[in-house]
Design an enzyme around this catalytic site. Structure first.
Site, PDB file in Angstrom:
ATOM      1  NE  ARG A   1      27.611  25.389  16.853  1.00  0.00           N
ATOM      2  CZ  ARG A   1      28.817  25.909  17.807  1.00  0.00           C
ATOM      3  NH1 ARG A   1      29.412  27.124  16.499  1.00  0.00           N
ATOM      4  NH2 ARG A   1      29.320  25.567  18.183  1.00  0.00           N
TER       5      ARG A   1
ATOM      6  CG  ASP B   1      23.392  35.601  22.377  1.00  0.00           C
ATOM      7  OD1 ASP B   1      24.117  35.114  23.218  1.00  0.00           O
ATOM      8  OD2 ASP B   1      23.839  35.452  21.231  1.00  0.00           O
TER       9      ASP B   1
ATOM     10  CG  ASP C   1      21.099  31.965  14.467  1.00  0.00           C
ATOM     11  OD1 ASP C   1      21.253  31.358  13.080  1.00  0.00           O
ATOM     12  OD2 ASP C   1      22.066  31.317  15.315  1.00  0.00           O
TER      13      ASP C   1
ATOM     14  CG  MET D   1      23.039  29.892   8.532  1.00  0.00           C
ATOM     15  SD  MET D   1      23.177  31.788   8.410  1.00  0.00           S
ATOM     16  CE  MET D   1      24.808  31.870   8.342  1.00  0.00           C
TER      17      MET D   1
ATOM     18  CE  LYS E   1      16.117  11.858 -12.062  1.00  0.00           C
ATOM     19  NZ  LYS E   1      16.431  12.547 -12.770  1.00  0.00           N
TER      20      LYS E   1
ATOM     21  CE1 TYR F   1      27.750  33.660   5.693  1.00  0.00           C
ATOM     22  CE2 TYR F   1      28.303  31.698   4.984  1.00  0.00           C
ATOM     23  CZ  TYR F   1      28.331  32.353   6.622  1.00  0.00           C
ATOM     24  OH  TYR F   1      29.266  31.817   7.168  1.00  0.00           O
ATOM     25  CD  GLU F   2      22.531  30.376  -0.074  1.00  0.00           C
ATOM     26  OE1 GLU F   2      23.263  29.328  -0.454  1.00  0.00           O
ATOM     27  OE2 GLU F   2      22.245  30.207   1.273  1.00  0.00           O
ATOM     28  N   GLY F   3      19.914  34.082   2.799  1.00  0.00           N
ATOM     29  CA  GLY F   3      19.052  34.669   3.591  1.00  0.00           C
ATOM     30  C   GLY F   3      19.171  35.379   3.995  1.00  0.00           C
ATOM     31  NE  ARG F   4      24.694  36.168   8.566  1.00  0.00           N
ATOM     32  CZ  ARG F   4      26.000  36.047   9.029  1.00  0.00           C
ATOM     33  NH1 ARG F   4      26.129  34.730   9.655  1.00  0.00           N
ATOM     34  NH2 ARG F   4      26.030  37.208   9.505  1.00  0.00           N
TER      35      ARG F   4
END
Length: 459
Positions: A158, A81, A111, A156, A148, A333-336
């Site tokens: 925001r 945006d 996002d 992520m 257990k 950040y693992e998915g970005r």
């Protein structure tokens, strides 16, 4: 023909650092050999990622100077945006000045909060949620094996909970918090903790002292009492104020007590109820806009510690006899920058091609739009939408400015409504799905599917 025309009439350059990179004048000529190295790869390492706001005429003029120097007749701005708000402002400015430079936007945000009737989704969202869903599925498999641990996973997101909702639809976790629902129902931290602790207790009664909870990154800003507290802290510790200087002169052991005394009674009560580590995070250095850095708050640990305290309270009263052990995770950040899904690769190619068509048609101030995304790619509908159609007036830094409004989870929408019909069953009964890694080769129904959100929206 349109692409050939563009290549013949102007040189193609990649600018480093998004809109900020344009001002910084860092670029590289994009030859076929360069592009081939990056085709269908993740991330923005070919141009970098920028956070510069284009708000002053001298920035616009500098960008124009560089574009003219390079012989460019069009700019394509890729982002969410904020970036596309920049694209709109630049387009209007360059049009008024009759510069001959066009500006086209493309929707990109992990996002998923840049969407409307004409923009069904932003690229990157499908890939990221599929990567997160694989990780969540792995953790659910482990949880169901070890039996257990309760795993509290912050995701992520925001300003919106699209990632959490999509991952929930993909994996069926026991608890998924939706920030927009928290705000709508004016839930307190105590309400949220009670809800989570109740599910933990009921599963424990069935002999299942394990589970998975998904928590959106920006949750605390949607809790009304926390929003008020954060606002008071932003004012109290604003840079350069007397109270900020007084706060920094105190010993760390005295800071929290001092802060509580400066707050209103209601906010002081909330502040003192927080675990000490979280309360401390709320008073760390502000972000560039002078606000609490909410993304640094360990929301998953906050809720985990508060749920444990609630269960200990119930145990003392004889209401809970089970065990509660936690593991905490933050998937960000693992998915970005993962290798894109087939859907995102096709979608990006289509958006780029559409942007070039808009340029060849002489358009400016438009965003590339590709719709009908739940159909096979050859049935997708390409077009453009004026960015001004998406603009709203909002107060920023004390002034009213035109911005693209973030699209939050629609509580009247089909994806959320479907989720609410299932979450009670997923809470108490272990019905985990394990999506596994992204599939690139095989049947279309396995490899080329869009998000669950899009499917439900189009039913």
């Amino acid at each position: 023909d349109g692409i050939k025309k563009i290549n013949a009439e102007s040189r193609l350059f990649g600018f480093l650092g998004g809109p900020g990179g344009l001002v910084d004048h860092k670029y590289t000529e994009l030859t076929a050999e360069v592009i081939d190295e990056y085709r269908n790869t993740g991330g923005f390492d070919i141009i970098g990622s920028g956070r510069t706001k284009l708000e002053e005429e001298k920035q616009f003029d500098k960008g124009l100077e560089i574009a003219k120097d390079l012989g460019l007749n069009a700019l394509v701005i890729i982002g969410g945006d904020d970036s596309n708000t920049n694209a709109c402002v630049l387009a209007e400015y360059y049009l008024q000045k009759e510069t001959g430079v066009q500006v086209i936007g493309c929707p990109k945000t992990i996002d998923g909060d840049l969407k409307n009737e004409m923009i069904e989704t932003s690229f990157g969202f499908d890939t990221a949620t599929k990567v997160y869903a694989e990780l969540i599925g792995n953790i659910q498999r482990d949880a169901n094996s070890a039996k257990k641990y309760w795993h509290f996973i912050k995701l992520m997101g925001r300003s919106a909970s699209h990632i959490g909702l999509e991952c929930a639809l993909k994996t069926h976790p026991n608890i998924t918090l939706i920030s927009e629902e928290v705000a709508e129902n004016k839930q307190t931290l105590e309400d949220i903790v009670e809800y989570m602790a109740d599910i933990v207790a009921k599963r424990s009664e069935k002999g299942e002292s394990f589970g998975v909870a998904l928590i959106p990154e920006g949750l605390v800003e949607f809790v009304p009492e926390m929003k008020v507290l954060i606002s008071e802290l932003n004012d109290l510790l604003a840079e350069g104020t007397e109270t900020e200087r007084e706060f920094k002169m105190l010993k760390k052991s005295h800071q929290q007590e001092w802060v509580a005394l400066q707050l209103t009674e209601a906010s002081a009560s909330v502040y003192k109820s927080l675990p000490s580590g979280i309360a401390n995070q709320l008073t760390l250095d502000r972000d560039p806009h002078g606000n609490v850095q909410v993304s640094l708050i360990d929301t998953e640990k906050l809720l985990g510690e508060m749920v444990k305290a609630k269960l200990d309270e119930w145990k003392a009263a004889g209401k809970f006899k089970g065990k509660f052990n936690t593991q905490f995770h933050f998937f960000g950040y693992e998915g970005r920058c993962a290798a894109p899904s087939n859907f995102d690769a096709d979608y990006c190619y289509s958006l780029g091609y559409t942007a070039s068509m808009l340029i060849s048609a002489g358009k400016t101030g438009y965003m590339a739009s590709v719709r009908n995304l739940t159909a096979p790619a050859d049935k997708w509908i390409a077009g453009g939408v004026p960015v001004t159609m998406m603009m709203n007036m909002e107060k920023r830094h004390g002034h009213m400015k035109p911005v693209i409004q973030k699209a939050l989870v629609d509580l009247d929408g089909a994806p959320y409504k479907y989720f609410t019909t299932k979450r009670g069953d997923w809470a108490l009964n272990t019905q985990y799905l394990y999506p596994g890694p992204i599939q690139y080769f095989g049947p279309t129904e396995v490899c080329d599917q869009p998000t669950e959100t899009l499917k439900l929206e189009k039913e």
